[in-house]
Design a protein around this motif. Structure first.
Motif, short mmCIF file in Angstrom:
data_model
loop_
_atom_site.label_atom_id
_atom_site.label_comp_id
_atom_site.label_asym_id
_atom_site.label_seq_id
_atom_site.Cartn_x
_atom_site.Cartn_y
_atom_site.Cartn_z
N PHE A 8 -2.08 5.35 -12.00
CA PHE A 8 -1.38 6.10 -10.97
C PHE A 8 -1.13 7.55 -11.36
O PHE A 8 -0.30 8.23 -10.77
N GLY A 9 -1.84 8.03 -12.36
CA GLY A 9 -1.66 9.40 -12.84
C GLY A 9 -1.90 10.45 -11.78
O GLY A 9 -1.18 11.45 -11.70
N ARG A 10 -2.91 10.23 -10.96
CA ARG A 10 -3.22 11.20 -9.91
C ARG A 10 -2.06 11.32 -8.92
O ARG A 10 -1.67 12.42 -8.52
N PHE A 11 -1.48 10.19 -8.54
CA PHE A 11 -0.35 10.19 -7.62
C PHE A 11 0.84 10.94 -8.20
O PHE A 11 1.42 11.81 -7.56
N TYR A 12 1.19 10.61 -9.45
CA TYR A 12 2.37 11.23 -10.06
C TYR A 12 2.15 12.72 -10.34
O TYR A 12 3.09 13.52 -10.23
N ASP A 25 12.05 8.80 -7.00
CA ASP A 25 11.74 7.39 -6.74
C ASP A 25 11.86 7.06 -5.25
O ASP A 25 11.05 6.31 -4.72
N GLU A 26 12.87 7.62 -4.60
CA GLU A 26 13.02 7.40 -3.16
C GLU A 26 11.87 8.05 -2.39
O GLU A 26 11.36 7.46 -1.44
N VAL A 27 11.47 9.24 -2.81
CA VAL A 27 10.36 9.93 -2.16
C VAL A 27 9.07 9.13 -2.36
O VAL A 27 8.29 8.94 -1.43
N LYS A 28 8.86 8.65 -3.59
CA LYS A 28 7.67 7.84 -3.89
C LYS A 28 7.63 6.60 -2.99
O LYS A 28 6.63 6.30 -2.35
N TRP A 33 5.52 3.48 1.62
CA TRP A 33 5.78 2.79 2.89
C TRP A 33 4.97 3.44 4.01
O TRP A 33 4.39 2.76 4.85
N GLN A 34 4.95 4.77 4.02
CA GLN A 34 4.25 5.51 5.07
C GLN A 34 2.74 5.22 5.04
O GLN A 34 2.13 4.96 6.08
N TYR A 35 2.14 5.24 3.87
CA TYR A 35 0.68 5.09 3.77
C TYR A 35 0.21 3.64 3.78
O TYR A 35 -0.99 3.38 3.89
N LEU A 43 3.64 1.04 -5.41
CA LEU A 43 2.32 1.62 -5.67
C LEU A 43 1.32 0.54 -6.08
O LEU A 43 0.15 0.58 -5.71
N ARG A 44 1.77 -0.43 -6.84
CA ARG A 44 0.88 -1.49 -7.35
C ARG A 44 0.28 -2.34 -6.23
O ARG A 44 -0.77 -2.95 -6.41
N GLU A 45 0.93 -2.39 -5.10
CA GLU A 45 0.45 -3.22 -3.99
C GLU A 45 -0.39 -2.44 -2.98
O GLU A 45 -0.83 -3.01 -1.99
N MET A 46 -0.60 -1.16 -3.24
CA MET A 46 -1.44 -0.36 -2.34
C MET A 46 -2.91 -0.72 -2.53
O MET A 46 -3.33 -1.03 -3.64
#
Length: 152
Positions: A8-12, A25-28, A33-35, A43-46
């Motif tokens: 998840f380095g690219r995301f962070y 964490d709330e923004v993440k 949820w949005q995507y 993130l792990r379930e995306m």
């Protein structure tokens, strides 16, 4: 469902580049949820597709994608200048994979690494490019006539 994304380095990295006010964490979680269409906040379930769309949008928002595009363009132009066929990605990647050049495929070279790569390319250019050797000095041929009328 098997986890499709494991790094998840690219995301962070994209998230850090945004000017976020409040809890990251709330923004993440909100972004996930949005995507995922409200399916999950993890993130792990995306899925890979959801993750790609999310990262592309974050990079577009912070200008990182555009910067990478410009860096790649400038690097490819120099590669072409020194004699690499930039229409053949196999050749571009083979060149970049050399540990003395970048040690990785072109697509894996980050925006911050391109200036160093271009420095190396300019050095190669200054030495005559790839596979180019200085042309031998032209020999001057002098024809000496053997007969006094100028005819041989």
């Amino acid at each position: 469902m098997k986890q499709q994304v494991t790094n998840f380095g690219r995301f962070y990295a994209a998230l850090r580049a945004l000017d976020i006010i409040g809890d990251r964490d709330e923004v993440k979680e909100s972004l996930v949820w949005q995507y995922t269409g409200g399916r999950t906040g993890s993130l792990r379930e995306m899925t890979r597709v959801e993750y790609e769309r999310c990262c592309l949008e974050l990079e577009r928002r912070n200008g990182r994608r555009e910067q990478l595009r410009k860096e790649r363009s400038a690097t490819l132009k120099l590669m072409q200048w020194i004699g690499i066929d930039t229409t053949d990605w196999a050749r571009v990647n083979a060149f970049c994979l050399d540990r003395r050049i970048a040690g990785k495929e072109f697509a894996r070279i980050g925006a911050e690494e391109h200036p160093d790569l271009r420095r190396k390319l300019r050095s190669i250019e200054g030495k005559g490019g790839l596979g180019k050797h200085p042309a031998p000095a032209k020999r001057r041929v002098v024809i000496i006539p053997t007969h006094p009328g100028g005819e041989a």
